[in-house]
Motif scaffolding. Sequence first.
Motif, PDB file in Angstrom:
ATOM      1  N   SER A   9       0.812  -1.224   0.000  1.00  0.00           N
ATOM      2  CA  SER A   9       0.000   0.000   0.000  1.00  0.00           C
ATOM      3  C   SER A   9       0.844   1.272   0.000  1.00  0.00           C
ATOM      4  O   SER A   9       0.340   2.351  -0.299  1.00  0.00           O
ATOM      5  N   LYS A  10       2.119   1.150   0.311  1.00  0.00           N
ATOM      6  CA  LYS A  10       3.002   2.316   0.348  1.00  0.00           C
ATOM      7  C   LYS A  10       3.685   2.604  -0.996  1.00  0.00           C
ATOM      8  O   LYS A  10       4.391   3.592  -1.130  1.00  0.00           O
ATOM      9  N   ILE A  11       3.466   1.743  -1.976  1.00  0.00           N
ATOM     10  CA  ILE A  11       4.066   1.958  -3.293  1.00  0.00           C
ATOM     11  C   ILE A  11       3.329   3.099  -3.987  1.00  0.00           C
ATOM     12  O   ILE A  11       2.092   3.095  -4.082  1.00  0.00           O
ATOM     13  N   ASP A  12       4.077   4.069  -4.462  1.00  0.00           N
ATOM     14  CA  ASP A  12       3.506   5.233  -5.129  1.00  0.00           C
ATOM     15  C   ASP A  12       2.646   4.810  -6.316  1.00  0.00           C
ATOM     16  O   ASP A  12       3.077   4.023  -7.155  1.00  0.00           O
ATOM     17  N   GLY A  13       1.424   5.308  -6.343  1.00  0.00           N
ATOM     18  CA  GLY A  13       0.526   5.046  -7.463  1.00  0.00           C
ATOM     19  C   GLY A  13      -0.485   3.953  -7.221  1.00  0.00           C
ATOM     20  O   GLY A  13      -1.435   3.811  -7.991  1.00  0.00           O
ATOM     21  N   VAL A  14      -0.309   3.145  -6.166  1.00  0.00           N
ATOM     22  CA  VAL A  14      -1.267   2.073  -5.898  1.00  0.00           C
ATOM     23  C   VAL A  14      -2.566   2.697  -5.410  1.00  0.00           C
ATOM     24  O   VAL A  14      -2.598   3.421  -4.425  1.00  0.00           O
ATOM     25  N   GLY A  15      -3.649   2.409  -6.141  1.00  0.00           N
ATOM     26  CA  GLY A  15      -4.933   2.992  -5.806  1.00  0.00           C
ATOM     27  C   GLY A  15      -5.906   2.017  -5.193  1.00  0.00           C
ATOM     28  O   GLY A  15      -6.707   2.371  -4.336  1.00  0.00           O
ATOM     29  N   HIS A  16      -5.858   0.757  -5.629  1.00  0.00           N
ATOM     30  CA  HIS A  16      -6.825  -0.232  -5.166  1.00  0.00           C
ATOM     31  C   HIS A  16      -6.135  -1.586  -5.114  1.00  0.00           C
ATOM     32  O   HIS A  16      -5.394  -1.948  -6.027  1.00  0.00           O
ATOM     33  N   ILE A  17      -6.389  -2.321  -4.041  1.00  0.00           N
ATOM     34  CA  ILE A  17      -5.830  -3.656  -3.860  1.00  0.00           C
ATOM     35  C   ILE A  17      -6.972  -4.612  -3.569  1.00  0.00           C
ATOM     36  O   ILE A  17      -7.792  -4.358  -2.683  1.00  0.00           O
ATOM     37  N   GLN A  18      -7.033  -5.699  -4.313  1.00  0.00           N
ATOM     38  CA  GLN A  18      -8.035  -6.733  -4.044  1.00  0.00           C
ATOM     39  C   GLN A  18      -7.308  -8.066  -3.937  1.00  0.00           C
ATOM     40  O   GLN A  18      -6.545  -8.439  -4.834  1.00  0.00           O
ATOM     41  N   SER A  19      -7.554  -8.778  -2.857  1.00  0.00           N
ATOM     42  CA  SER A  19      -6.854 -10.036  -2.591  1.00  0.00           C
ATOM     43  C   SER A  19      -7.755 -11.232  -2.831  1.00  0.00           C
ATOM     44  O   SER A  19      -8.953 -11.181  -2.568  1.00  0.00           O
ATOM     45  N   LYS A  20      -7.136 -12.291  -3.298  1.00  0.00           N
ATOM     46  CA  LYS A  20      -7.821 -13.562  -3.469  1.00  0.00           C
ATOM     47  C   LYS A  20      -6.926 -14.630  -2.845  1.00  0.00           C
ATOM     48  O   LYS A  20      -5.838 -14.915  -3.349  1.00  0.00           O
ATOM     49  N   VAL A  21      -7.385 -15.201  -1.726  1.00  0.00           N
ATOM     50  CA  VAL A  21      -6.625 -16.227  -1.026  1.00  0.00           C
ATOM     51  C   VAL A  21      -7.018 -17.584  -1.597  1.00  0.00           C
ATOM     52  O   VAL A  21      -8.206 -17.891  -1.737  1.00  0.00           O
TER      53      VAL A  21
END
Length: 161
Positions: A127-139
């Motif tokens: 989440s700290k990487i510049d430009g990351v806007g949305h993260i969706q995880s699939k376990v």
Amino acid sequence: MKLDKIDFRILQILQERGRITNAQLASEVGLSPAPTLERVRKLETSGLIQSFHALVNAEKLGLNIVVFIEVRLNYHSHFKIEKFIETIAAIPEIVEAYHITGDGDFLLKMYTGSIGEYQKFIVDILSKIDGVGHIQSKVVLSTVKKDMGLPIDPEALSNKQ
């Protein structure tokens, strides 16, 4: 590089049994060892064979959880995309990364020992990487198929060369 049926067979065998001896490989493809070794070296030199690896059991290392992570960037300038790719490539927890179409921009794969470790990774790194806007995880609940080889069909592939 134009491939013949023997080359395709060599590729099939090496995908299945990468530690096969040259003598065994030669016997299975119907050549003597010297020309077989020459063909394998040409396949390596041409880039068709990229490397040989040991397949390590992730669970035996305590990496019991597989997670696919879809990332959408906030903006899509060439520089920002290249910087994201460069950053992801340097993160050892990410074992595969794909630039994709659809709602997300990248699909990442990682192995982790626990959900807590995954949460820490998301909060402290991704989440700290510049430009990351949305993260969706699939376990991953279970793996129903895992084939490391490519589908090598000499008839179909020879038509594409």
